[in-house]
Design a protein around this motif. Structure first.
Motif, PDB file in Angstrom:
ATOM      1  N   ILE A 136      -6.805  -1.685  -1.473  1.00 24.99           N
ATOM      2  CA  ILE A 136      -5.553  -0.987  -1.170  1.00 24.99           C
ATOM      3  C   ILE A 136      -5.245   0.050  -2.254  1.00 24.99           C
ATOM      4  N   CYS A 137      -5.451  -0.338  -3.499  1.00 27.49           N
ATOM      5  CA  CYS A 137      -5.165   0.593  -4.599  1.00 27.49           C
ATOM      6  C   CYS A 137      -6.039   1.833  -4.495  1.00 27.49           C
ATOM      7  N   MET A 138      -7.293   1.615  -4.142  1.00 29.23           N
ATOM      8  CA  MET A 138      -8.193   2.757  -4.030  1.00 29.23           C
ATOM      9  C   MET A 138      -7.737   3.675  -2.905  1.00 29.23           C
ATOM     10  N   ILE A 139      -7.405   3.034  -1.764  1.00 30.39           N
ATOM     11  CA  ILE A 139      -6.993   3.848  -0.623  1.00 30.39           C
ATOM     12  C   ILE A 139      -5.664   4.538  -0.933  1.00 30.39           C
ATOM     13  N   ALA A 140      -4.773   3.785  -1.579  1.00 34.23           N
ATOM     14  CA  ALA A 140      -3.444   4.322  -1.851  1.00 34.23           C
ATOM     15  C   ALA A 140      -3.499   5.492  -2.823  1.00 34.23           C
ATOM     16  N   SER A 141      -4.484   5.479  -3.718  1.00 35.71           N
ATOM     17  CA  SER A 141      -4.545   6.573  -4.687  1.00 35.71           C
ATOM     18  C   SER A 141      -5.109   7.833  -4.048  1.00 35.71           C
ATOM     19  N   PHE A 142      -5.617   7.673  -2.827  1.00 39.99           N
ATOM     20  CA  PHE A 142      -6.273   8.793  -2.167  1.00 39.99           C
ATOM     21  C   PHE A 142      -5.345  10.001  -1.997  1.00 39.99           C
ATOM     22  N   VAL A 143      -4.102   9.752  -1.551  1.00 38.34           N
ATOM     23  CA  VAL A 143      -3.176  10.884  -1.354  1.00 38.34           C
ATOM     24  C   VAL A 143      -2.924  11.615  -2.671  1.00 38.34           C
ATOM     25  N   GLY A 144      -2.754  10.837  -3.741  1.00 37.92           N
ATOM     26  CA  GLY A 144      -2.526  11.439  -5.046  1.00 37.92           C
ATOM     27  C   GLY A 144      -3.747  12.235  -5.493  1.00 37.92           C
ATOM     28  N   ILE A 145      -4.917  11.642  -5.281  1.00 35.34           N
ATOM     29  CA  ILE A 145      -6.150  12.311  -5.709  1.00 35.34           C
ATOM     30  C   ILE A 145      -6.357  13.613  -4.937  1.00 35.34           C
ATOM     31  N   ARG A 146      -6.081  13.548  -3.631  1.00 34.32           N
ATOM     32  CA  ARG A 146      -6.263  14.751  -2.824  1.00 34.32           C
ATOM     33  C   ARG A 146      -5.355  15.871  -3.339  1.00 34.32           C
ATOM     34  N   LYS A 147      -4.108  15.470  -3.623  1.00 38.45           N
ATOM     35  CA  LYS A 147      -3.160  16.453  -4.151  1.00 38.45           C
ATOM     36  C   LYS A 147      -3.676  17.038  -5.474  1.00 38.45           C
ATOM     37  N   ALA A 148      -4.164  16.145  -6.326  1.00 38.49           N
ATOM     38  CA  ALA A 148      -4.607  16.585  -7.651  1.00 38.49           C
ATOM     39  C   ALA A 148      -5.799  17.537  -7.551  1.00 38.49           C
ATOM     40  N   LEU A 149      -6.702  17.250  -6.600  1.00 44.45           N
ATOM     41  CA  LEU A 149      -7.887  18.094  -6.490  1.00 44.45           C
ATOM     42  C   LEU A 149      -7.530  19.489  -5.979  1.00 44.45           C
ATOM     43  N   ALA A 189       0.843  -1.201   0.000  1.00 42.23           N
ATOM     44  CA  ALA A 189       0.000   0.000   0.000  1.00 42.23           C
ATOM     45  C   ALA A 189       0.874   1.245   0.000  1.00 42.23           C
ATOM     46  N   VAL A 190       1.937   1.211   0.822  1.00 40.88           N
ATOM     47  CA  VAL A 190       2.813   2.384   0.896  1.00 40.88           C
ATOM     48  C   VAL A 190       3.494   2.605  -0.452  1.00 40.88           C
ATOM     49  N   ILE A 191       3.955   1.521  -1.062  1.00 40.80           N
ATOM     50  CA  ILE A 191       4.627   1.654  -2.363  1.00 40.80           C
ATOM     51  C   ILE A 191       3.653   2.224  -3.396  1.00 40.80           C
ATOM     52  N   ILE A 192       2.460   1.658  -3.443  1.00 40.79           N
ATOM     53  CA  ILE A 192       1.492   2.158  -4.432  1.00 40.79           C
ATOM     54  C   ILE A 192       1.198   3.641  -4.177  1.00 40.79           C
ATOM     55  N   SER A 193       0.981   3.985  -2.900  1.00 38.95           N
ATOM     56  CA  SER A 193       0.711   5.398  -2.581  1.00 38.95           C
ATOM     57  C   SER A 193       1.837   6.278  -3.078  1.00 38.95           C
ATOM     58  N   LEU A 194       3.073   5.860  -2.757  1.00 33.64           N
ATOM     59  CA  LEU A 194       4.212   6.699  -3.117  1.00 33.64           C
ATOM     60  C   LEU A 194       4.326   6.852  -4.627  1.00 33.64           C
ATOM     61  N   ILE A 195       4.165   5.737  -5.314  1.00 33.23           N
ATOM     62  CA  ILE A 195       4.286   5.788  -6.773  1.00 33.23           C
ATOM     63  C   ILE A 195       3.197   6.682  -7.358  1.00 33.23           C
ATOM     64  N   ILE A 196       1.976   6.473  -6.878  1.00 32.65           N
ATOM     65  CA  ILE A 196       0.870   7.269  -7.401  1.00 32.65           C
ATOM     66  C   ILE A 196       1.057   8.740  -7.031  1.00 32.65           C
ATOM     67  N   TYR A 197       1.523   8.951  -5.800  1.00 31.75           N
ATOM     68  CA  TYR A 197       1.712  10.331  -5.368  1.00 31.75           C
ATOM     69  C   TYR A 197       2.785  11.021  -6.207  1.00 31.75           C
ATOM     70  N   THR A 198       3.929  10.346  -6.385  1.00 33.44           N
ATOM     71  CA  THR A 198       4.989  10.996  -7.159  1.00 33.44           C
ATOM     72  C   THR A 198       4.568  11.154  -8.614  1.00 33.44           C
ATOM     73  N   SER A 199       3.825  10.185  -9.132  1.00 33.08           N
ATOM     74  CA  SER A 199       3.435  10.356 -10.527  1.00 33.08           C
ATOM     75  C   SER A 199       2.394  11.462 -10.638  1.00 33.08           C
ATOM     76  N   THR A 200       1.627  11.704  -9.568  1.00 30.89           N
ATOM     77  CA  THR A 200       0.718  12.851  -9.563  1.00 30.89           C
ATOM     78  C   THR A 200       1.520  14.157  -9.507  1.00 30.89           C
ATOM     79  N   LEU A 201       2.568  14.161  -8.665  1.00 31.82           N
ATOM     80  CA  LEU A 201       3.401  15.361  -8.592  1.00 31.82           C
ATOM     81  C   LEU A 201       4.015  15.663  -9.956  1.00 31.82           C
ATOM     82  N   ASP A 202       4.443  14.617 -10.644  1.00 42.07           N
ATOM     83  CA  ASP A 202       5.001  14.808 -11.992  1.00 42.07           C
ATOM     84  C   ASP A 202       3.973  15.409 -12.941  1.00 42.07           C
ATOM     85  N   LYS A 203       2.713  15.217 -12.614  1.00 47.49           N
ATOM     86  CA  LYS A 203       1.658  15.629 -13.540  1.00 47.49           C
ATOM     87  C   LYS A 203       0.933  16.896 -13.094  1.00 47.49           C
TER      88      LYS A 203
END
Ligand SMILES: Nc1ncnc2c1ncn2[C@@H]1O[C@H](COP(=O)(O)OP(=O)(O)OP(=O)(O)O)[C@@H](O)[C@H]1O
Ligand SMILES: [Mg+2]
Lengths: 234, 400
Positions: free
Chosen positions: B377-390, B295-309
């Motif tokens: 887990i994927c849904m929860i993990a994407s939450f940090v990225g989604i929050r950032k994106a919003l 979950a942490v890895i997915i969050s981090l990956i999704i979060y950093t890829s959100t930051l990239d975007k």
């Protein structure tokens, strides 16, 4: 004059960033109207409030005071009109062109234009047809499948223009669209915008630093310190 | 046009590497679930192949799988005589570790009555034990050839047959010998020890002056007979006749004192609750830790890829994209990563599980549950990225 005659109407538009002692008045009491098909340049030194003017009209930056009417719809009157769907208005009525092309790096030229159409509820096939047509008309027919990194600066900016035009907006707002281009490409982009204003009957508002680029514009606003200090009509 | 897939396609290197990494993690999670199920299956193997209804063990013990249980072999006659009991057969169990070709060979030796039951469930190669002595049938897992000889206790034993996957409750492969062989291996003293014992008994008896030499000789013979006897077993298993009442028979045997009749249900409880519980908890803990890591890895990956975007997201907002377009892009990437990683893990485990040293049992239910958990887990993990994106302002698209 009938209200709906104008694409953009701005009345005593004021934008103040921040509050209290640190407040910055970026635009003060701007008042003007722009007709469809008019090509208007905004000139002024850095920090004079050009971008702020554009974003306040562009439904990105909430005006602090004054009125903004886009295509007959009152979008701001002492702040946003309550209940507005800003995103919807942006995608239906406005087209944006940026200094850097702002194309989406993981989409090719065609897809970059399609995305603007699809978010406006066009089906994939329709979007593809319209985007292809548009790009061909901008002499980019041979670049449809290129990613932005594989496009020259001028080509990328033309793709961005195609994206801005995709939904046939009433108003096109361009913030220094030629700043990242060499003189020749810059001239081409400006010529293109002029042509589009006429053909599409869109009001086009272009911010620029460069006096040489404004030749052939209908009107030129000179901005300094948040105020429109002069207006030249050709 | 699907933005999530376009982005992944454009950054496929990073995406594939991450998915493989996550896939390995999920593979380990699956294998741990499989190991747990395997522990279960292993623990119950002997119980299952014996197909007994009652396990008679030493009183006050939990039977041979839990502790030392010793009962006399001849109790089998008494059990057989209980009304409702169809068959009774003695069994002996011991864990043996010997050196074979320079490597330790650990196995579980089962001694069974050749005329009773509890022997090898199937013979895959060779034949069953026919002679009373020195023949053995080994589980496939012992990797022995037919005809191979090993020394156990005082004698050499020859492998005459190979049975399927029979293991002890701790996962050691099993071997079968006749009951008397097993008793010899377990209890028979070597000749020196016997001689010593006899001499000590003789000397003790000689000290008793009231005994005549004839009486002393007689007594010595008797005592030696008892001390040298190997007629002890670990359990006697019984099968009931159709329609017999398990509880009544258990009650009856319990009244004899000295013995405890365990039903299969009780035996199962002893094997699973007592012995596997800790391993289960440990495996469960590891699985949770690994899932949290995923979950942490997915969050981090999704979060950093959100930051990239951020700029892409700001541009999309500026040109009027609905939030669902942006949320969808991030969520789909997260889900896709999870699903692909799950697939990789699944293929990995499916193609390797038979080569694991311990038994791995892949239950469809476990795998389905894991899939659901991964999706969650994927849904929860994407939450940090989604929050950032919003939170991204469209104005961020402007400027350099
Ligand atoms: N988000 C903001 N918060 C606070 N102050 C701002 C913000 N954006 C702009 N300003 C201030 O408002 C004034 C006008 O800025 P603006 O970006 O509109 O100028 P500009 O004419 O576009 O300049 P440039 O030619 O450098 O792009 C400047 O003093 C700037 O510092
Ligand atoms: Mg600016």
């Amino acid at each position: 004059m009938d209200k709906s005659m104008y694409a953009i109407e701005v009345d005593k538009l004021t934008k103040i960033y921040g509050k209290g002692e640190t407040a910055v008045t970026a635009i003060a009491d701007a008042t003007f109207q722009i007709k469809p098909g008019e090509l208007v340049a905004i000139l002024g030194p850095s920090g004079s409030g050009k971008t702020t003017l554009l974003t306040s009209i562009g439904l990105i930056n909430e005006p602090t005071h004054g009125k903004v009417v886009i295509d007959g719809a009152m979008v701001a009157d002492e702040g946003w009109t309550p209940g507005l769907d800003l995103k919807r208005l942006r995608r239906e009525k406005l087209g944006f062109i940026f200094q850097h092309h702002n194309l989406i790096p993981f989409l090719n030229a065609l897809e970059n234009v399609m995305v603007a159409l699809e978010i406006n509820h066009l089906s994939g096939a329709e979007a593809k047809n319209r985007a292809t047509e548009l790009l061909i008309s901008l002499k980019l027919g041979h670049r449809l499948n290129n990613y932005p990194t594989a496009l020259s600066g001028g080509e990328a900016q033309r793709v961005a223009i195609a994206r801005a035009l995709a939904n046939k907006p009433k108003v096109i707002l361009a913030d220094e669209p030629t700043a990242a281009l060499d003189t020749e490409n810059g001239k081409n982009v400006m010529d293109l915008l002029k042509k589009l204003a006429v053909e599409n009957h869109s009001a086009i508002l272009v911010v620029t630093h460069d006096h040489r680029m404004v030749e052939g514009f209908d009107r030129i606003f000179q901005v300094s310190d948040g105020r429109i200090t002069s207006e030249v009509c050709n | 046009m699907n933005l999530a897939i376009r982005d992944i396609r454009y950054h496929r290197g990073r995406f594939i590497l991450t998915s493989i990494g996550l896939g390995l993690l999920l593979g380990v999670v699956m294998s741990m679930g499989g190991i747990y199920r395997g522990l279960f299956a292993d623990a119950l193997t002997i119980l299952n192949i014996t197909k007994a209804d009652i396990w008679v063990v030493q009183q006050d013990t939990n039977g041979p799988f839990a502790e030392n249980s010793r009962i006399p072999e001849d109790i089998k006659y008494r059990i057989k005589a209980v009304p409702g009991v169809a068959e009774a057969s003695p069994l002996s169990f011991q864990t043996i570790q010997i050196d074979r070709m320079g490597k330790p060979l650990r196995f579980f030796l089962i001694g069974y009555d050749l005329n009773g039951f509890g022997g090898p469930p199937v013979i895959m190669a060779g034949r069953n034990i026919r002679q009373k002595h020195y023949e053995m049938v080994v589980a496939k897992g012992m990797k022995m050839e037919i005809g191979e000889k090993i020394r156990l206790g005082l004698h050499e034993y020859t492998v005459v047959g190979i049975t399927g996957k029979v293991v002890s409750s701790s996962g050691d492969p099993a071997a079968f010998v006749s009951l008397s062989d097993a008793q010899d291996i377990q209890f028979k003293k070597d000749n020196d020890a016997i001689r010593n014992d006899r001499e000590r008994i003789g000397a003790n008896l000689a000290g008793i002056q009231s005994l005549s030499p004839v009486q002393a000789k007689f007594l010595q013979k008797n005592i030696s007979g008892i001390t040298e006897s190997t007629h002890t077993v670990n359990t006697v298993v019984a099968r009931l006749a159709p329609g017999a009442n398990l509880n009544e028979i258990q009650e009856r045997i319990r009244r004899w004192n000295h013995f405890k009749p365990l039903s299969v249900e009780e035996q199962t409880k002893i094997l699973t609750k007592g012995m596997i519980e800790k391993a289960r908890m440990q495996l469960g803990l590891f699985r949770i830790i690994l899932l949290v890591i995923s979950a942490v890895i997915i969050s981090l990956i999704i979060y950093t890829s959100t930051l990239d975007k951020i700029k892409v997201i700001a541009t999309l907002k500026l040109i009027g994209s609905q939030n669902r377009v942006i949320v969808g892009m991030i969520l789909q990437q997260s889900l896709l990563m999870g699903v692909i990683a799950y697939g990789i893990g699944y293929v990995l485990i499916l193609s390797t599980y038979e080569k694991f040293p311990r038994r791995i049992v892949l239950e469809p239910f476990d795998l389905q549950m894991l899939f659901v958990i991964v999706v969650a887990i994927c849904m929860i993990a994407s939450f940090v990225g989604i929050r950032k994106a919003l939170k991204v302002e469209p104005a961020e698209a402007l400027g350099g």
